[in-house]
Design an enzyme around this catalytic site. Structure first.
Site: not given
Ligand code: KIV
Length: 271
Positions: A51, A120, A122, A189
């Site tokens: 994102d 993915k 968070e 991260e």
């Molecule tokens: O959105 C993204 O690019 C990420 C990376 C920084 C892991 O989540």
């Protein structure tokens, strides 16, 4: 692009095996067909349709504004180009936090409409029910702990996370919980390298670091950052492999000069 049956695709199982065999995992972001094709040809193991597209592609200050439709558009473009890498797509802000059914619906849309291989999201403990629901539907989930940019307004800063013991303990507990819940990997991260190493030792699933030091199972960077396209973004953890910003600006100004001076096109460049 037609699928090359000779190429052995990377799967979530390949990544698990790589951790087991002590082989490092390489991951980069990509958001469009042309770049994703080059990244795949370069031999990357996994591509994240992050994102961060909200920042690097759309110019927003944060990752919050990008929509599910926009993420699906980017993911479709990437999937069309990729022959080998595992393609993971970020669930954007607001499409999974409210309840497990909404999380599943969003993940299903990504998988069905883009052809990507995993999603993915968070967060830790607070998302366990949603993650379980998504995994039970057969969709692989990658976790993301530490600096989670979708929570930037809660953190108030992009500084290193989990330096204090309490937050470090919570992060370690969350990582174990994500593993128990069935996540196939976790992005860590911007956390202290020592903590990332401890998490990596404590879970059997791969950890992929960004600003988390070397003792993790793999590394991820934002493609535009490592190619030197994002001019002013130079955090300590970033290694720039090219200076494409300067090279592109130089190429464009050379082109402008040639057009104005009527030096382009020349006789060989016309019909
Ligand atoms: O959105 C993204 O690019 C990420 C990376 C920084 C892991 O989540």
């Amino acid at each position: 692009m037609s699928v090359n049956k000779e190429v052995k695709r990377i799967t979530t199982e390949t990544l698990r095996q790589m951790k087991h065999d002590n082989q490092k995992i390489s991951m980069l972001t990509a958001y469009d067909y042309t770049m994703a094709g080059m990244v795949d040809k370069g031999g990357i193991d996994a591509i994240l349709v992050g994102d961060s597209a909200s920042n690097v592609m759309a110019g927003h200050e944060t990752t919050l504004p990008i929509t599910l439709d926009q993420m699906i558009y980017h993911a479709q473009s990437v999937v069309r180009a990729v022959q080998k890498a595992l393609v993971v797509v970020d669930l954007p802000f607001g499409t999974y936090q409210s309840d497990p059914q909404k999380a599943l619906d969003s993940a299903v849309r990504i998988m069905k409409e883009s052809g990507a291989h995993a999603v993915k999201l968070e967060g830790g403990e607070e998302l366990v029910k949603s993650i379980r629901r998504i995994i039970n539907a057969g969709i692989p989930v990658m976790g993301h702990l530490g600096l989670t940019p979708q929570s930037i307004y809660k953190f108030g800063t992009y500084k290193v996370r989990a330096k204090e013991q309490e937050e470090a303990e919570k992060l370690l507990a969350d990582a174990k919980l994500l593993e128990e819940t069935g996540c196939f990997a976790i992005v860590l991260e911007k956390i202290p390298a020592k903590l990332a190493a401890e998490v990596t030792r404590s879970v059997s699933i791969p950890t992929i670091g960004i600003g988390a030091g070397a003792t993790v199972d793999g590394q991820v960077l934002v493609l535009h950052d490592m190619l030197g396209m994002t001019y002013e973004f130079k955090p300590r953890f970033l290694r720039q492999y090219l200076s494409l910003h300067d090279q592109i600006v130089e190429a464009v100004s050379q082109y402008v000069e040639d057009v104005k001076a009527q030096e382009f096109p020349n006789e060989k460049e016309q019909y």
